[in-house]
Design a protein around this motif. Structure first.
Motif, PDB file in Angstrom:
ATOM      1  N   LEU A 112       0.824  -1.212   0.000  1.00 49.79           N
ATOM      2  CA  LEU A 112       0.000   0.000   0.000  1.00 49.79           C
ATOM      3  C   LEU A 112       0.859   1.263   0.000  1.00 49.79           C
ATOM      4  CD1 LEU A 112      -2.832  -1.059   2.467  1.00 49.79           C
ATOM      5  CD2 LEU A 112      -3.022  -0.761  -0.019  1.00 49.79           C
ATOM      6  N   SER A 113       1.951   1.236   0.726  1.00 48.55           N
ATOM      7  CA  SER A 113       2.817   2.419   0.815  1.00 48.55           C
ATOM      8  C   SER A 113       3.590   2.697  -0.464  1.00 48.55           C
ATOM      9  CB  SER A 113       3.822   2.249   1.959  1.00 48.55           C
ATOM     10  OG  SER A 113       3.165   2.158   3.182  1.00 48.55           O
ATOM     11  N   ASN A 114       3.916   1.652  -1.201  1.00 47.29           N
ATOM     12  CA  ASN A 114       4.816   1.825  -2.343  1.00 47.29           C
ATOM     13  C   ASN A 114       4.197   1.608  -3.713  1.00 47.29           C
ATOM     14  OD1 ASN A 114       7.491   2.244  -0.945  1.00 47.29           O
ATOM     15  ND2 ASN A 114       6.777   0.358   0.028  1.00 47.29           N
ATOM     16  N   TYR A 115       3.059   0.901  -3.780  1.00 45.77           N
ATOM     17  CA  TYR A 115       2.543   0.510  -5.096  1.00 45.77           C
ATOM     18  C   TYR A 115       1.048   0.749  -5.265  1.00 45.77           C
ATOM     19  CZ  TYR A 115       7.074  -1.602  -4.902  1.00 45.77           C
ATOM     20  OH  TYR A 115       8.422  -1.779  -4.756  1.00 45.77           O
ATOM     21  N   ASP A 145      14.006  -1.500 -12.856  1.00 44.19           N
ATOM     22  CA  ASP A 145      13.302  -0.306 -13.336  1.00 44.19           C
ATOM     23  C   ASP A 145      12.391   0.335 -12.289  1.00 44.19           C
ATOM     24  OD1 ASP A 145      14.429  -0.677 -15.865  1.00 44.19           O
ATOM     25  OD2 ASP A 145      12.803  -2.028 -16.469  1.00 44.19           O
ATOM     26  N   MET A 146      12.213  -0.302 -11.142  1.00 46.40           N
ATOM     27  CA  MET A 146      11.226   0.177 -10.172  1.00 46.40           C
ATOM     28  C   MET A 146      11.457   1.627  -9.753  1.00 46.40           C
ATOM     29  SD  MET A 146       8.928  -1.995  -9.963  1.00 46.40           S
ATOM     30  CE  MET A 146       7.900  -1.974  -8.545  1.00 46.40           C
ATOM     31  N   GLU A 147      12.699   2.036  -9.621  1.00 45.35           N
ATOM     32  CA  GLU A 147      12.978   3.395  -9.161  1.00 45.35           C
ATOM     33  C   GLU A 147      12.623   4.453 -10.194  1.00 45.35           C
ATOM     34  OE1 GLU A 147      16.694   4.085  -7.202  1.00 45.35           O
ATOM     35  OE2 GLU A 147      16.687   2.064  -6.355  1.00 45.35           O
ATOM     36  N   THR A 148      12.576   4.076 -11.454  1.00 41.90           N
ATOM     37  CA  THR A 148      12.303   5.064 -12.510  1.00 41.90           C
ATOM     38  C   THR A 148      10.827   5.100 -12.902  1.00 41.90           C
ATOM     39  OG1 THR A 148      12.799   3.477 -14.270  1.00 41.90           O
ATOM     40  CG2 THR A 148      14.635   4.810 -13.429  1.00 41.90           C
ATOM     41  N   LEU A 149      10.035   4.149 -12.416  1.00 45.81           N
ATOM     42  CA  LEU A 149       8.620   4.089 -12.782  1.00 45.81           C
ATOM     43  C   LEU A 149       7.786   5.064 -11.966  1.00 45.81           C
ATOM     44  CD1 LEU A 149       8.141   0.204 -12.972  1.00 45.81           C
ATOM     45  CD2 LEU A 149       8.519   1.777 -14.876  1.00 45.81           C
ATOM     46  N   THR A 150       6.693   5.533 -12.551  1.00 43.22           N
ATOM     47  CA  THR A 150       5.730   6.342 -11.801  1.00 43.22           C
ATOM     48  C   THR A 150       4.929   5.413 -10.887  1.00 43.22           C
ATOM     49  OG1 THR A 150       3.925   6.057 -13.391  1.00 43.22           O
ATOM     50  CG2 THR A 150       5.471   7.905 -13.783  1.00 43.22           C
ATOM     51  N   ILE A 151       4.217   5.983  -9.954  1.00 43.28           N
ATOM     52  CA  ILE A 151       3.409   5.160  -9.050  1.00 43.28           C
ATOM     53  C   ILE A 151       2.367   4.359  -9.828  1.00 43.28           C
ATOM     54  CG2 ILE A 151       1.740   6.975  -8.459  1.00 43.28           C
ATOM     55  CD1 ILE A 151       3.065   4.244  -6.082  1.00 43.28           C
ATOM     56  N   LYS A 152       1.800   4.954 -10.864  1.00 41.80           N
ATOM     57  CA  LYS A 152       0.820   4.231 -11.676  1.00 41.80           C
ATOM     58  C   LYS A 152       1.474   3.052 -12.390  1.00 41.80           C
ATOM     59  CE  LYS A 152      -2.871   4.685 -14.928  1.00 41.80           C
ATOM     60  NZ  LYS A 152      -4.080   5.380 -15.073  1.00 41.80           N
ATOM     61  N   LYS A 154       4.225   1.480 -11.447  1.00 38.86           N
ATOM     62  CA  LYS A 154       4.566   0.505 -10.406  1.00 38.86           C
ATOM     63  C   LYS A 154       3.334  -0.315 -10.016  1.00 38.86           C
ATOM     64  CE  LYS A 154       8.212   3.148  -8.132  1.00 38.86           C
ATOM     65  NZ  LYS A 154       8.606   3.826  -6.872  1.00 38.86           N
ATOM     66  N   SER A 155       2.224   0.384  -9.867  1.00 40.75           N
ATOM     67  CA  SER A 155       0.976  -0.267  -9.479  1.00 40.75           C
ATOM     68  C   SER A 155       0.550  -1.302 -10.514  1.00 40.75           C
ATOM     69  CB  SER A 155      -0.117   0.797  -9.303  1.00 40.75           C
ATOM     70  OG  SER A 155      -1.344   0.216  -9.018  1.00 40.75           O
ATOM     71  N   ILE A 156       0.641  -0.943 -11.773  1.00 37.61           N
ATOM     72  CA  ILE A 156       0.274  -1.857 -12.866  1.00 37.61           C
ATOM     73  C   ILE A 156       1.227  -3.067 -12.883  1.00 37.61           C
ATOM     74  CG2 ILE A 156       0.206  -2.090 -15.387  1.00 37.61           C
ATOM     75  CD1 ILE A 156      -0.827   0.869 -15.420  1.00 37.61           C
ATOM     76  N   PHE A 157       2.516  -2.806 -12.691  1.00 42.15           N
ATOM     77  CA  PHE A 157       3.488  -3.899 -12.674  1.00 42.15           C
ATOM     78  C   PHE A 157       3.194  -4.879 -11.539  1.00 42.15           C
ATOM     79  CE2 PHE A 157       7.441  -5.612 -10.841  1.00 42.15           C
ATOM     80  CZ  PHE A 157       7.819  -6.450 -11.881  1.00 42.15           C
ATOM     81  N   VAL A 158       2.984  -4.365 -10.331  1.00 44.41           N
ATOM     82  CA  VAL A 158       2.712  -5.243  -9.192  1.00 44.41           C
ATOM     83  C   VAL A 158       1.410  -6.000  -9.393  1.00 44.41           C
ATOM     84  CG1 VAL A 158       2.224  -5.294  -6.716  1.00 44.41           C
ATOM     85  CG2 VAL A 158       4.096  -3.890  -7.579  1.00 44.41           C
ATOM     86  N   GLU A 159       0.399  -5.318  -9.924  1.00 42.90           N
ATOM     87  CA  GLU A 159      -0.878  -5.996 -10.214  1.00 42.90           C
ATOM     88  C   GLU A 159      -0.652  -7.148 -11.186  1.00 42.90           C
ATOM     89  OE1 GLU A 159      -5.411  -4.862 -11.539  1.00 42.90           O
ATOM     90  OE2 GLU A 159      -3.786  -3.581 -12.205  1.00 42.90           O
ATOM     91  N   SER A 160       0.204  -6.950 -12.166  1.00 41.47           N
ATOM     92  CA  SER A 160       0.445  -8.004 -13.164  1.00 41.47           C
ATOM     93  C   SER A 160       1.115  -9.240 -12.543  1.00 41.47           C
ATOM     94  CB  SER A 160       1.306  -7.486 -14.305  1.00 41.47           C
ATOM     95  OG  SER A 160       2.665  -7.322 -13.898  1.00 41.47           O
ATOM     96  N   LEU A 161       1.778  -9.077 -11.428  1.00 40.62           N
ATOM     97  CA  LEU A 161       2.439 -10.206 -10.765  1.00 40.62           C
ATOM     98  C   LEU A 161       1.451 -11.139 -10.064  1.00 40.62           C
ATOM     99  CD1 LEU A 161       5.525  -8.360  -9.214  1.00 40.62           C
ATOM    100  CD2 LEU A 161       5.454  -9.718 -11.311  1.00 40.62           C
ATOM    101  N   PHE A 162       0.273 -10.625  -9.784  1.00 38.38           N
ATOM    102  CA  PHE A 162      -0.742 -11.449  -9.127  1.00 38.38           C
ATOM    103  C   PHE A 162      -1.429 -12.340 -10.143  1.00 38.38           C
ATOM    104  CE2 PHE A 162      -1.098  -7.640  -6.150  1.00 38.38           C
ATOM    105  CZ  PHE A 162      -0.147  -8.150  -5.299  1.00 38.38           C
TER     106      PHE A 162
END
Length: 162
Positions: A112-115, A145-152, A154-162
């Motif tokens: 929640l804090s990061n993604y 690439d996580m440090e260069t991504l926007t929060i959106k 990052k959120s999409i990337f983490v969602e794709s891992l589920f």
């Protein structure tokens, strides 16, 4: 419910994983025994009327008729696994179960804090409730690439891992 207080706000008397529930996180629910004015609860009342067991599985009558259809009609994932979660807590012991819950709340806080782009709280709550997320956390950690991504992004990337 007046006179009903809980020490453990992560795991309720009836088997709710409160620490992983969006309602609890949004402060729309104080948790059982979490303050004045919370709803009357037939299970909390039962506990007060009997031995004051901290968890229903400690009662000699568990599972009683209150658990016959307890998981059938609610849409929140934390409300649909009460009996299974109580049975797991009874099987592995409440300390081990609470350790698991604490680890899951830490993972949820991290996600929640990061993604969270503002629209992923329920997804992350469901994922933490149902999945073993160690693999997901490793993939997040290993992504250069996580440090260069926007929060959106990052959120999409983490969602794709589920």
């Amino acid at each position: 419910m007046k006179g009903f207080n809980r020490q453990n706000q992560l795991f309720s008397l009836c088997g709710l994983n409160c620490g992983l529930c969006p309602m609890f996180l949004n402060k729309n629910c104080p948790g059982c025994g979490g303050g004045e004015g919370n709803q009357s609860c037939k299970i909390a009342r039962c506990s007060l009327e009997h031995d004051g067991d901290e968890y229903c599985f400690q009662c000699k009558k568990y599972p009683c008729d209150k658990y016959e259809h307890i998981d059938d009609y609610d849409s929140f994932i934390t409300h649909r696994r009460r009996k299974a979660d109580l049975d797991k807590a009874r099987q592995i012991g409440i300390e081990a179960y609470n350790t698991e819950q604490t680890e899951k709340t830490e993972i949820l806080d991290f996600l929640l804090s990061n993604y969270n782009d503002g629209r992923k709280k329920t997804l992350f709550c469901v994922a933490v409730n149902l999945l073993n997320l160690q693999e997901v956390l490793k993939k997040i950690e290993c992504n250069p690439d996580m440090e260069t991504l926007t929060i959106k992004e990052k959120s999409i990337f983490v969602e794709s891992l589920f």
